[in-house]
Enzyme design. Structure first.
Site, PDB file in Angstrom:
ATOM      1  N   GLY A 242      65.470 131.661  75.435  1.00 27.35           N
ATOM      2  CA  GLY A 242      66.478 130.895  76.527  1.00 27.35           C
ATOM      3  C   GLY A 242      67.696 130.543  75.941  1.00 27.35           C
TER       4      GLY A 242
ATOM      5  N   SER B 143      73.480 133.281  77.947  1.00 22.81           N
ATOM      6  CA  SER B 143      74.251 132.517  78.839  1.00 22.81           C
ATOM      7  C   SER B 143      73.823 132.459  80.364  1.00 22.81           C
ATOM      8  CB  SER B 143      75.684 132.968  78.560  1.00 22.81           C
ATOM      9  OG  SER B 143      75.612 134.546  79.075  1.00 22.81           O
TER      10      SER B 143
ATOM     11  N   CYS C 286      70.439 132.798  80.989  1.00 29.81           N
ATOM     12  CA  CYS C 286      69.085 132.127  81.084  1.00 29.81           C
ATOM     13  C   CYS C 286      68.790 131.020  81.647  1.00 29.81           C
ATOM     14  CB  CYS C 286      68.700 132.286  79.668  1.00 29.81           C
ATOM     15  SG  CYS C 286      68.701 133.608  78.757  1.00 29.81           S
TER      16      CYS C 286
ATOM     17  N   GLY D 281      71.292 136.211  71.959  1.00 32.40           N
ATOM     18  CA  GLY D 281      71.736 135.245  72.979  1.00 32.40           C
ATOM     19  C   GLY D 281      72.538 134.272  72.510  1.00 32.40           C
TER      20      GLY D 281
ATOM     21  N   GLY E  99      71.410 137.788  84.621  1.00 31.90           N
ATOM     22  CA  GLY E  99      70.233 137.710  83.756  1.00 31.90           C
ATOM     23  C   GLY E  99      69.233 138.804  84.289  1.00 31.90           C
TER      24      GLY E  99
ATOM     25  N   GLU F  96      64.160 133.203  86.216  1.00 33.11           N
ATOM     26  CA  GLU F  96      64.433 132.791  84.753  1.00 33.11           C
ATOM     27  C   GLU F  96      65.793 133.088  84.735  1.00 33.11           C
ATOM     28  OE1 GLU F  96      61.689 132.690  82.063  1.00 33.11           O
ATOM     29  OE2 GLU F  96      60.050 132.542  83.233  1.00 33.11           O
TER      30      GLU F  96
ATOM     31  N   GLU G 271      85.967 117.100  67.627  1.00 34.27           N
ATOM     32  CA  GLU G 271      87.058 117.193  66.784  1.00 34.27           C
ATOM     33  C   GLU G 271      87.282 118.659  66.253  1.00 34.27           C
ATOM     34  OE1 GLU G 271      87.712 114.776  62.465  1.00 34.27           O
ATOM     35  OE2 GLU G 271      86.325 116.337  62.355  1.00 34.27           O
TER      36      GLU G 271
HETATM   37  P1  XMP Z   1      74.295 136.053  76.138  1.00 31.06           P
HETATM   38  O1  XMP Z   1      74.414 134.643  75.716  1.00 31.06           O
HETATM   39  O2  XMP Z   1      74.993 136.868  75.429  1.00 31.06           O
HETATM   40  O3  XMP Z   1      72.698 136.413  75.895  1.00 31.06           O
HETATM   41  O4  XMP Z   1      74.500 136.474  77.616  1.00 31.06           O
HETATM   42  C1  XMP Z   1      72.442 137.679  76.227  1.00 31.06           C
HETATM   43  C2  XMP Z   1      70.752 137.614  76.108  1.00 31.06           C
HETATM   44  O5  XMP Z   1      70.103 136.951  77.308  1.00 31.06           O
HETATM   45  C3  XMP Z   1      68.754 137.319  77.352  1.00 31.06           C
HETATM   46  N1  XMP Z   1      68.559 137.279  79.022  1.00 31.06           N
HETATM   47  C4  XMP Z   1      67.924 136.466  79.504  1.00 31.06           C
HETATM   48  N2  XMP Z   1      67.225 135.405  79.149  1.00 31.06           N
HETATM   49  N3  XMP Z   1      66.605 135.046  81.572  1.00 31.06           N
HETATM   50  C5  XMP Z   1      66.661 134.673  80.281  1.00 31.06           C
HETATM   51  O6  XMP Z   1      65.764 133.649  80.019  1.00 31.06           O
HETATM   52  C6  XMP Z   1      67.454 135.924  81.870  1.00 31.06           C
HETATM   53  O7  XMP Z   1      67.533 136.296  82.990  1.00 31.06           O
HETATM   54  C7  XMP Z   1      67.930 137.003  81.177  1.00 31.06           C
HETATM   55  N4  XMP Z   1      68.856 137.964  80.912  1.00 31.06           N
HETATM   56  C8  XMP Z   1      68.891 138.208  79.638  1.00 31.06           C
HETATM   57  C9  XMP Z   1      68.505 138.519  76.760  1.00 31.06           C
HETATM   58  O8  XMP Z   1      68.047 138.311  75.569  1.00 31.06           O
HETATM   59  C10 XMP Z   1      69.995 139.137  76.423  1.00 31.06           C
HETATM   60  O9  XMP Z   1      69.844 139.827  75.264  1.00 31.06           O
END
Ligand code: XMP
Length: 480
Positions: free
Chosen positions: A302, A305, A307, A341, A389, A417, A471
């Site tokens: 979770g 970005s 998620c 993530g 996602g 999700e 800060e």
């Molecule tokens: P960032 O923060 O770098 O994270 O964009 C990338 C990671 O997000 C996860 N991911 C998901 N998690 N629903 C989720 O809960 C989604 O639809 C989803 N798509 C990606 C995944 O672990 C990825 O590497």
């Protein structure tokens, strides 16, 4: 009623790294080498996410050249995913063992279509016995009219080609390429059969990217994701056949019986291939995956970005705590942690590694780069790329439209999700990595660490308040 204690979970913004006495004089003294898995080393501890808006072959090639690695997503047919892996494995090598070859009777049209599809700049022409007859390059084909000509009529014939024996020394090959000002050096055995190809492009790339993540044959390394249902075993077999370096068992909740069973089966079937498993967010989760043979554990439930898992399900663990817990559980087994993530800048990257991760997986920061799949979108004169996602509705719909669906899903039954969005265009992935690694090196030197292992040892986190965070950001200034 028994008493329940509730632990405190922390994430990147809740902490800072306490500066330490440091003998590191310059950032250049910092070594960011790390391990992706038990056996695979990377010079840059950054992995591009197995998401359909982030990693296909172009991203994986860029990542490996820069010293990181990319994981090809699994929302493709088996054939398509294998083709993406093939593109990376063929992008460069010391010797291309099986160069693309066509018979002399094939047409220019066929050759052009093949070269376009495989992103190749040339083809070797061979007879039925595998003997080299000639070479066609994009330049030879450019002025062919119509496309019905045979390759025999447009190729540079064997007698005008410079060739070398199969056991030619790489340095000698470089000299030959240079002396004749040629791009391609076919290797031909005593009976005239084609035995390989050396290209000047590969040699230039080797000189330009000395830290690239490569296999023992000098080919770029690449990973590929598989699921836990349906055709995952056949998919994995096809990927391994193509030479994939690491399989990533990719499921949102990796601490399930289904994921553990799938991991066990993959482990048994592919004892020589490194397997990453995840995602988990607890020490128990990490330990169970390690017990089933994981060569690295991907951590994050979770934090991403896009998620919405935590909002939709109420489940998750703030990412810094998840990394700390999993890293502590994995350390005695020598199994690396991949922090997956929620990383928005080099400060987060440094914190994730300092908490015990060996590498970090990025989605958002790479989704906006030139090498991510998908088109540029221009809005109000600004450039963006789409990002979504993998558990978003859109992604689920795409999965359903595949020729051979990865999973059987009924859209009306999907509880998403994840969300769909756009991210600002950020230029080349290599430049983004350069900035991140620069920040990481500085962060490590603040901790007095020359290596990732020293960072784990020396890092001290301090928990901060909302005032401390305020800060930390630029404040009390007007926009320039
Ligand atoms: P960032 O923060 O770098 O994270 O964009 C990338 C990671 O997000 C996860 N991911 C998901 N998690 N629903 C989720 O809960 C989604 O639809 C989803 N798509 C990606 C995944 O672990 C990825 O590497």
């Amino acid at each position: 009623m028994h008493e329940r204690s509730i632990r405190l979970g922390l994430t990147f913004d809740d902490v800072l790294l306490v500066p330490k006495r440091s003998g590191v004089a310059t950032r250049a003294q910092v070594d960011t080498r790390s391990r992706l898995t038990r056996r695979i080393e990377v010079a840059v501890p950054i992995v591009s996410a197995n998401m359909d808006a982030v990693t296909e072959s172009a991203m994986a090639i860029a990542m490996a050249r820069e010293g990181g690695i990319g994981i090809i997503h699994r929302f493709l047919s088996v054939e398509q995913q294998v083709a993406e892996v093939r593109r990376v494995k063929r992008a460069e090598s010391i010797v291309i063992d099986e160069p693309y070859q066509f018979g002399p009777e094939r047409t220019v049209r066929d050759a052009l279509a093949f070269m376009e599809e495989h992103g190749s700049a040339g083809l070797l022409v061979v007879n039925g016995a595998g003997q080299l007859l000639g070479l066609v390059t994009a330049r030879d084909l450019l002025f062919a009219n119509g496309g019905d000509e045979t390759l025999a009529s447009v190729m540079t014939p064997r007698e005008r080609l410079v060739t070398a024996p199969p056991d030619v020394d790489p340095e000698e090959a470089r000299t030959i390429l240079h002396r004749h000002r040629i791009e391609k050096l076919p290797l031909v055995d005593a009976s005239g059969r084609l035995a390989g190809l050396i290209t000047s492009r590969d040699i230039r790339s080797r000189l330009k990217h000395p830290w690239a993540t490569k296999d023992p044959k000098g080919r770029l390394r690449v990973g590929a994701a598989v699921g836990v249902r349906g055709d995952y075993l056949e998919r994995a077999a096809a990927l391994v056949d193509e030479g994939v370096d690491v399989l990533v068992l990719d499921v949102a909740h990796g601490h399930t019986e289904a994921a553990l069973a799938a991991l066990e089966r993959l482990r048994e079937r592919f004892p020589d291939t490194d397997i990453v498993a995840g995602n988990v967010a607890t020490a128990d989760g990490a330990r169970d995956l390690i017990a089933r043979g994981a060569d690295a554990v991907k951590v994050g439930v979770g934090p991403g970005s896009t998620c919405t898992t935590r909002i939709v399900t109420g489940a998750g663990v703030p990412q810094l705590t998840a990394i700390l817990d999993c890293a502590e559980a994995a350390a005695p087994h020598g199994v690396p942690i991949i922090a997956d993530g929620g990383i928005r800048n080099s400060g987060d990257l440094t914190k994730a590694l300092a908490a015990g991760a060996s590498t970090a997986m990025l989605g958002n920061l790479l989704a906006g780069t030139e090498e991510s799949p998908g088109a540029l979108v221009i809005r109000n004169g600004r450039q963006y790329k789409t990002y979504r996602g993998m558990a978003s509705l859109w992604a689920a719909a795409r999965r359903q439209s595949l020729d051979r669906p990865v999973e059987d899903e009924d859209l009306s039954q999907i509880v998403a999700e994840g969300v769909e969005a756009t991210v600002p265009y950020r230029g080349k992935a290599g430049d983004v990595l350069g900035q991140l690694v620069g920040g990481l090196r500085s962060g490590m030197s603040y901790c007095g660490a020359r290596t990732i292992a020293e960072l784990w040892e020396r890092a001290e986190f301090i928990q901060i308040t909302a005032a401390g965070w305020k800060e930390s950001l630029p404040h009390d200034i007007e926009p320039a």
